[in-house]
Design an enzyme around this catalytic site. Structure first.
Site, short mmCIF file in Angstrom:
data_model
loop_
_atom_site.label_atom_id
_atom_site.label_comp_id
_atom_site.label_asym_id
_atom_site.label_seq_id
_atom_site.Cartn_x
_atom_site.Cartn_y
_atom_site.Cartn_z
N ASP A 71 -42.88 15.25 -50.74
CA ASP A 71 -43.61 15.81 -51.88
C ASP A 71 -43.81 17.31 -51.75
O ASP A 71 -43.60 17.89 -50.68
CB ASP A 71 -44.98 15.10 -52.02
N ASP A 140 -57.53 7.05 -49.20
CA ASP A 140 -57.59 6.03 -50.27
C ASP A 140 -56.34 5.15 -50.28
O ASP A 140 -56.13 4.37 -51.20
CB ASP A 140 -57.76 6.72 -51.63
N HIS A 142 -53.11 6.29 -50.30
CA HIS A 142 -51.91 6.83 -50.95
C HIS A 142 -50.82 7.11 -49.90
O HIS A 142 -51.12 7.36 -48.73
CB HIS A 142 -52.21 8.08 -51.79
N GLU A 147 -50.74 8.24 -55.86
CA GLU A 147 -52.17 8.03 -55.87
C GLU A 147 -52.50 6.59 -56.28
O GLU A 147 -51.63 5.85 -56.74
CB GLU A 147 -52.82 9.02 -56.84
C1 F6R Z 1 -47.90 14.48 -47.22
C2 F6R Z 1 -48.20 13.20 -47.81
C3 F6R Z 1 -49.56 12.60 -47.83
C4 F6R Z 1 -50.23 12.63 -46.46
C5 F6R Z 1 -51.62 12.00 -46.53
C6 F6R Z 1 -52.36 12.09 -45.21
O1 F6R Z 1 -46.52 14.79 -47.34
O2 F6R Z 1 -47.30 12.66 -48.33
O3 F6R Z 1 -49.46 11.26 -48.27
O4 F6R Z 1 -49.44 11.92 -45.55
O5 F6R Z 1 -52.37 12.66 -47.52
O6 F6R Z 1 -52.57 13.42 -44.88
P1 F6R Z 1 -53.14 13.85 -43.45
O7 F6R Z 1 -52.09 13.53 -42.46
O8 F6R Z 1 -53.39 15.32 -43.58
O9 F6R Z 1 -54.39 13.05 -43.26
#
Ligand code: F6R
Length: 264
Positions: A71, A140, A142, A147
């Site tokens: 992303d 959450d 995702h 989301e």
């Molecule tokens: C990032 C992504 C997100 C993160 C998730 C956890 O490329 O795709 O899904 O993996 O938000 O983020 P952290 O590791 O910062 O807790």
């Protein structure tokens, strides 16, 4: 699902690096350039440090590897220090021998966003699909920026970020108002097409999402639960992230049996 519970975040990073190295080797054995799916965020930083170390030690090369990131935020130029283009360059790409032209992060700057999302899907399939997709997980549930409520059939597309995600990511920005409101993300169906998937989670703030992902009902209410539909998923967690799992004993028994069977 294989669930691996380890004693430290360092052990999670080392295990993940072994999985990435294994996926690269297996692709090469089939005389095919390895294709990795990569994530950003705090969780995979230890993995990337470990991969850089193995490259410096001369035991791992990325010379023929292709990569696709999950992303990218909308509204940040690639050189912005919170863009995922910048994150990948600084955390991994500039420290290893991967060819810049073989790395892909969704294009979101000064472009037609729906066309960019569509082109990303085409690029992944032209590369022969992803061998190993690395994932983190949001508090959450995702994955990527899929989301809560994301269709389990979703493809790469433009997605509005939830207040929860923006507030979780505000720590990287001067204020929450600077956190982008949207991103282009691979869809859940895109992620499920990877040949294997490795989800990493560390810390007690991920425990609820991990429990939902592994032991909850498959639902768009917790997007990571869709991974239960994939035949080759490994979930690697530290003990705090595993703390709300109901079947810890079974997962640990399974790892012991796996080790025993591999040694005979
Ligand atoms: C990032 C992504 C997100 C993160 C998730 C956890 O490329 O795709 O899904 O993996 O938000 O983020 P952290 O590791 O910062 O807790």
């Amino acid at each position: 699902m294989r669930v691996v519970i380890l004693d430290s975040t360092e052990a999670v990073s080392r295990f993940a690096a072994d999985q990435v190295a294994g996926a690269i080797d297996r692709a090469r054995e089939t005389r095919k350039p390895p294709v990795l799916g990569l994530a950003t965020g705090g969780t995979p930083l230890g993995l990337y440090n470990e991969l850089v170390q193995r490259y410096r030690d001369g035991i791992l090369s990325f010379a023929d590897v292709f990569s696709f990131n999950l992303d990218e935020y909308v509204g940040l130029p690639p050189e912005h220090d919170q863009s995922y283009h910048y994150y990948m360059k600084e955390s991994l790409f500039r420290h290893i021998d991967i060819r810049t032209e073989n790395t892909s992060v969704p294009q979101t700057w000064n472009c037609d966003l729906p066309a960019s999302a569509k082109a990303y899907e085409t690029k992944i399939s032209h590369a022969g699909g992803i061998d190993l997709q690395v994932l983190g997980i949001g508090t959450d549930g995702h994955i990527g920026f899929n989301e809560v409520g994301s269709s389990l059939a979703s493809r790469t597309r433009l997605k509005t970020l939830t207040r929860q995600t923006r507030s979780d990511n505000a720590r990287y920005f001067a204020s929450i108002d600077e956190v982008p409101i949207a991103a282009i993300t691979m869809g859940i169906a895109t992620i499920l097409e990877a040949r294997s998937i490795l989800l990493l989670a560390t810390g007690a703030n991920k425990a609820k999402a991990v429990a939902g992902c592994v032991e909850g009902a498959v639902s768009s209410g917790l997007p990571a639960s869709a991974l239960q539909l994939h035949p080759n998923v490994t979930i690697v967690v530290d003990r705090p992230a595993a703390s709300l799992l109901q079947h810890t004993e079974y997962y640990e028994d399974s790892e012991r049996v796996r080790a025993k069977l591999q040694s005979v």
